[in-house]
Write an enzyme that holds these catalytic residues in place. Structure first.
Site, PDB file in Angstrom:
ATOM      1  N   GLY A 160       0.819  -1.210   0.000  1.00 25.27           N
ATOM      2  CA  GLY A 160       0.000   0.000   0.000  1.00 25.27           C
ATOM      3  C   GLY A 160       0.846   1.250   0.000  1.00 25.27           C
ATOM      4  O   GLY A 160       0.578   2.200  -0.750  1.00 25.27           O
ATOM      5  N   TYR A 161       1.872   1.263   0.819  1.00 20.85           N
ATOM      6  CA  TYR A 161       2.768   2.423   0.905  1.00 20.85           C
ATOM      7  C   TYR A 161       3.505   2.634  -0.408  1.00 20.85           C
ATOM      8  O   TYR A 161       3.612   3.763  -0.904  1.00 20.85           O
ATOM      9  CB  TYR A 161       3.754   2.196   2.049  1.00 20.85           C
ATOM     10  CG  TYR A 161       4.692   3.349   2.316  1.00 20.85           C
ATOM     11  CD1 TYR A 161       4.277   4.446   3.064  1.00 20.85           C
ATOM     12  CD2 TYR A 161       5.997   3.329   1.833  1.00 20.85           C
ATOM     13  CE1 TYR A 161       5.139   5.496   3.326  1.00 20.85           C
ATOM     14  CE2 TYR A 161       6.863   4.381   2.086  1.00 20.85           C
ATOM     15  CZ  TYR A 161       6.430   5.460   2.841  1.00 20.85           C
ATOM     16  OH  TYR A 161       7.293   6.507   3.086  1.00 20.85           O
ATOM     17  N   ALA A 162       3.994   1.555  -1.013  1.00 19.73           N
ATOM     18  CA  ALA A 162       4.701   1.673  -2.286  1.00 19.73           C
ATOM     19  C   ALA A 162       3.774   2.202  -3.374  1.00 19.73           C
ATOM     20  O   ALA A 162       4.163   3.056  -4.189  1.00 19.73           O
ATOM     21  CB  ALA A 162       5.285   0.322  -2.689  1.00 19.73           C
TER      22      ALA A 162
END
Length: 256
Positions: A160-162
């Site tokens: 999700g962060y990437a």
């Protein structure tokens, strides 16, 4: 105008999200040292007596502080309206607030994905659009996003962060393409491996920590204060012909 004059932010108002501590606070203090007044926000920002407000005041600048949870979209819109009503027009937007949640991709739950995308990408766009509109009307402004090394790489256990930080890099370019011709410069700073709360787990893992340090040409983790100079540059007249750039502050990681 001398080169040092171009870095002077006197008379400017800078809004910094995620400013309660870490990189955001360091950027806010750096902007204040360059002459800007600061609007500082974070989910847990104190109404009075915050560390960032003390540091800004110590540099002779004004500081307005607000609590705002970027995961709560109605709260973000309410914050925007409050800032527009109570503060001078925002000349500089530092879109730094963010979060990270770690779990392998096959186990990464919907709630992790949804919250990360809301905080790290959607809220960033809403803030840029709403404050950017005023900059366009006035014919000048600076927007600086906090991207990541994972704007370029995939990372491990943080899908999700990437995805969100990859989106931030593309959003930076998309806005720059539309707004550079109207004298609003949009850029991003991509931190490398920095000693902050977000990297506590990595630094505590002896295997990952050693592997990370072995790849950083500078040979050490960065500090939050390493971002003050980059923020002042991208917020100032010294960067008026810089647009759509993702500036890495990473000790040489991406050049390895």
């Amino acid at each position: 105008m001398t080169i040092l004059d171009k870095f002077n932010l006197s008379g400017k108002t800078a809004l910094v999200t995620g400013a309660r501590r870490g990189i955001g606070m360091a950027m806010a203090v750096g902007l204040a040292e360059a002459g800007a007044d600061i609007v500082a926000t974070s989910a847990a920002m104190e109404a009075e007596g915050s560390a960032v407000a003390r540091e800004v005041a110590a540099r002779g600048r004004k500081c307005w502080t607000y609590a705002c949870d970027l995961a709560d979209r109605p709260a973000v819109y309410a914050f925007i309206e409050k800032v527009k009503a109570e503060c001078p027009p925002v000349d500089i937007l530092i879109n730094n607030g963010g979060m990270i949640l770690r779990k392998p991709a096959a186990e990464h739950p919907d709630e992790y994905w949804d919250k990360i995308l809301e905080v790290d990408l959607t809220a960033q766009f809403v803030l840029a659009r709403e404050f950017g509109r005023g900059m366009l009307e006035r014919g000048a402004g600076k927007i600086v996003f906090t991207a990541s090394l994972l704007s370029f790489q995939g990372g491990i256990t943080v899908p999700g962060y990437a995805a969100a930080k990859g989106g931030v890099a593309q959003l930076t370019k998309a806005l720059a393409n539309e707004w550079a011709g109207r004298n609003v410069q949009v850029n991003a700073i991509a931190p490398g491996y920095i000693a902050t709360d977000n990297t506590t787990a990595l630094r505590a893992d002896p295997v990952r920590n050693a592997a990370i340090l072995a790849r950083i040409p500078a040979g050490h983790w960065g500090d939050a204060e390493d971002f003050a100079g980059a923020a002042v540059f991208l917020a100032s007249a010294a960067s008026d012909y810089v647009s759509g750039t993702v500036l890495t502050v990473d000790g040489g990681w991406m050049g390895r």
